[in-house]
Design a protein around this motif. Sequence first.
Motif, mmCIF file in Angstrom:
data_model
loop_
_atom_site.group_PDB
_atom_site.id
_atom_site.type_symbol
_atom_site.label_atom_id
_atom_site.label_comp_id
_atom_site.label_asym_id
_atom_site.label_seq_id
_atom_site.Cartn_x
_atom_site.Cartn_y
_atom_site.Cartn_z
ATOM 1 N N LEU A 1 20.048 64.837 59.973
ATOM 2 C CA LEU A 1 19.900 65.683 60.999
ATOM 3 C C LEU A 1 21.130 65.641 61.798
ATOM 4 N N GLU A 2 22.099 66.763 61.751
ATOM 5 C CA GLU A 2 23.261 66.701 62.390
ATOM 6 C C GLU A 2 23.110 67.335 63.831
ATOM 7 N N GLY A 3 23.779 66.666 64.716
ATOM 8 C CA GLY A 3 23.657 67.029 66.137
ATOM 9 C C GLY A 3 25.211 66.749 66.936
ATOM 10 N N GLY A 4 25.487 68.121 67.521
ATOM 11 C CA GLY A 4 26.773 67.652 68.286
ATOM 12 C C GLY A 4 26.937 68.940 69.260
ATOM 13 N N GLY A 5 27.043 69.037 70.535
ATOM 14 C CA GLY A 5 27.074 70.083 71.299
ATOM 15 C C GLY A 5 25.798 70.790 71.539
ATOM 16 N N ASN A 6 25.696 71.990 71.178
ATOM 17 C CA ASN A 6 24.528 72.701 71.041
ATOM 18 C C ASN A 6 23.931 72.686 69.893
ATOM 19 N N ILE A 7 24.379 72.465 68.909
ATOM 20 C CA ILE A 7 23.873 72.489 67.420
ATOM 21 C C ILE A 7 23.131 71.022 67.016
ATOM 22 N N LYS A 8 21.888 71.503 66.575
ATOM 23 C CA LYS A 8 21.057 70.524 66.138
ATOM 24 C C LYS A 8 20.229 71.144 64.756
ATOM 25 N N GLU A 9 20.783 70.512 63.717
ATOM 26 C CA GLU A 9 20.290 71.358 62.689
ATOM 27 C C GLU A 9 20.116 70.070 61.496
ATOM 28 N N ILE A 10 19.121 70.628 60.577
ATOM 29 C CA ILE A 10 19.118 69.474 59.246
ATOM 30 C C ILE A 10 19.745 70.077 58.283
ATOM 31 N N LYS A 11 20.700 69.627 57.490
ATOM 32 C CA LYS A 11 21.332 69.938 56.589
ATOM 33 C C LYS A 11 22.215 68.975 55.709
ATOM 34 N N PRO A 12 22.658 69.088 54.690
ATOM 35 C CA PRO A 12 23.616 68.155 53.953
ATOM 36 C C PRO A 12 24.579 67.287 54.787
ATOM 37 N N PHE A 13 24.513 66.005 54.748
ATOM 38 C CA PHE A 13 25.408 65.175 55.624
ATOM 39 C C PHE A 13 26.723 65.626 55.346
ATOM 40 N N ILE A 14 27.482 65.902 56.745
ATOM 41 C CA ILE A 14 28.772 66.096 56.714
ATOM 42 C C ILE A 14 29.858 65.061 56.352
ATOM 43 N N GLY A 15 29.364 64.069 57.010
ATOM 44 C CA GLY A 15 30.039 62.827 56.873
ATOM 45 C C GLY A 15 31.744 63.090 57.147
ATOM 46 N N SER A 16 32.636 62.465 56.487
ATOM 47 C CA SER A 16 34.045 62.582 56.730
ATOM 48 C C SER A 16 34.387 62.829 55.388
ATOM 49 N N GLU A 17 34.125 64.070 54.733
ATOM 50 C CA GLU A 17 34.571 64.052 53.411
ATOM 51 C C GLU A 17 35.904 64.038 53.001
ATOM 52 N N LEU A 18 36.725 64.461 53.830
ATOM 53 C CA LEU A 18 38.232 64.297 53.404
ATOM 54 C C LEU A 18 38.653 62.905 53.294
ATOM 55 N N GLU A 19 38.035 62.170 54.053
ATOM 56 C CA GLU A 19 38.440 60.837 54.133
ATOM 57 C C GLU A 19 37.606 59.747 53.219
ATOM 58 N N PHE B 1 19.312 60.304 58.434
ATOM 59 C CA PHE B 1 18.863 60.918 57.306
ATOM 60 C C PHE B 1 17.392 61.383 57.068
ATOM 61 N N MET B 2 17.240 62.386 56.717
ATOM 62 C CA MET B 2 15.908 63.267 56.778
ATOM 63 C C MET B 2 15.228 63.300 55.259
ATOM 64 N N PRO B 3 14.011 63.325 55.196
ATOM 65 C CA PRO B 3 13.319 63.803 53.709
ATOM 66 C C PRO B 3 14.062 64.956 53.502
ATOM 67 N N ALA B 4 14.256 65.329 52.193
ATOM 68 C CA ALA B 4 14.896 66.345 51.597
ATOM 69 C C ALA B 4 13.952 67.833 51.738
ATOM 70 N N SER B 5 12.434 67.165 51.937
ATOM 71 C CA SER B 5 11.808 68.622 51.953
ATOM 72 C C SER B 5 11.891 69.279 53.258
ATOM 73 N N LEU B 6 12.560 68.798 54.092
ATOM 74 C CA LEU B 6 12.736 69.363 55.395
ATOM 75 C C LEU B 6 13.881 70.247 55.536
ATOM 76 N N TYR B 7 14.627 70.438 54.226
ATOM 77 C CA TYR B 7 15.697 71.269 54.096
ATOM 78 C C TYR B 7 15.521 72.431 53.223
ATOM 79 N N ARG B 8 15.760 73.558 53.438
ATOM 80 C CA ARG B 8 15.583 74.660 52.534
ATOM 81 C C ARG B 8 16.734 75.335 51.811
ATOM 82 N N GLY B 9 18.122 74.831 52.214
ATOM 83 C CA GLY B 9 19.239 75.580 51.752
ATOM 84 C C GLY B 9 19.928 74.835 50.423
ATOM 85 N N ASP B 10 21.083 75.259 50.382
ATOM 86 C CA ASP B 10 21.732 74.843 49.145
ATOM 87 C C ASP B 10 22.242 73.378 49.287
#
Length: 101
Positions: free
Chosen positions: A68-86, A41-50
């Motif tokens: 900070l979400e990462g997997g494969g070639n993707i490294k991105e600061i964004k809202p936590f994906i988690g497992s929202e369906l579960e 989890f990252m400081p909110a100031s590092l994210y500029r999206g919705d």
Amino acid sequence: MKRLTQTWNDFFNDIQNKANSGEIIIGVVKRSSGVGHVVAFMPASLYRGDDKLIDIEDDKKVKFPIALEGGGNIKEIKPFIGSELEITRDNNEYKYYRYIK
């Protein structure tokens, strides 16, 4: 861990506030099949999206903390994906850890 009396908004706001103040918070999931996942989890100031808002049963417009979400070639600061369906009112499969000096 999220207390049963705590809403998901309160729980995720607590994680975000701790990350904003410089604390290290990690979310980890291990599944019996497939791959697990680790999120920092990252400081909110590092994210500029919705913001990402979802309803989790009776918890309305739950705001996910920034991660900070990462997997494969993707490294991105964004809202936590988690497992929202579960995610339910009382539980989800992630374990959350806070680094304590």
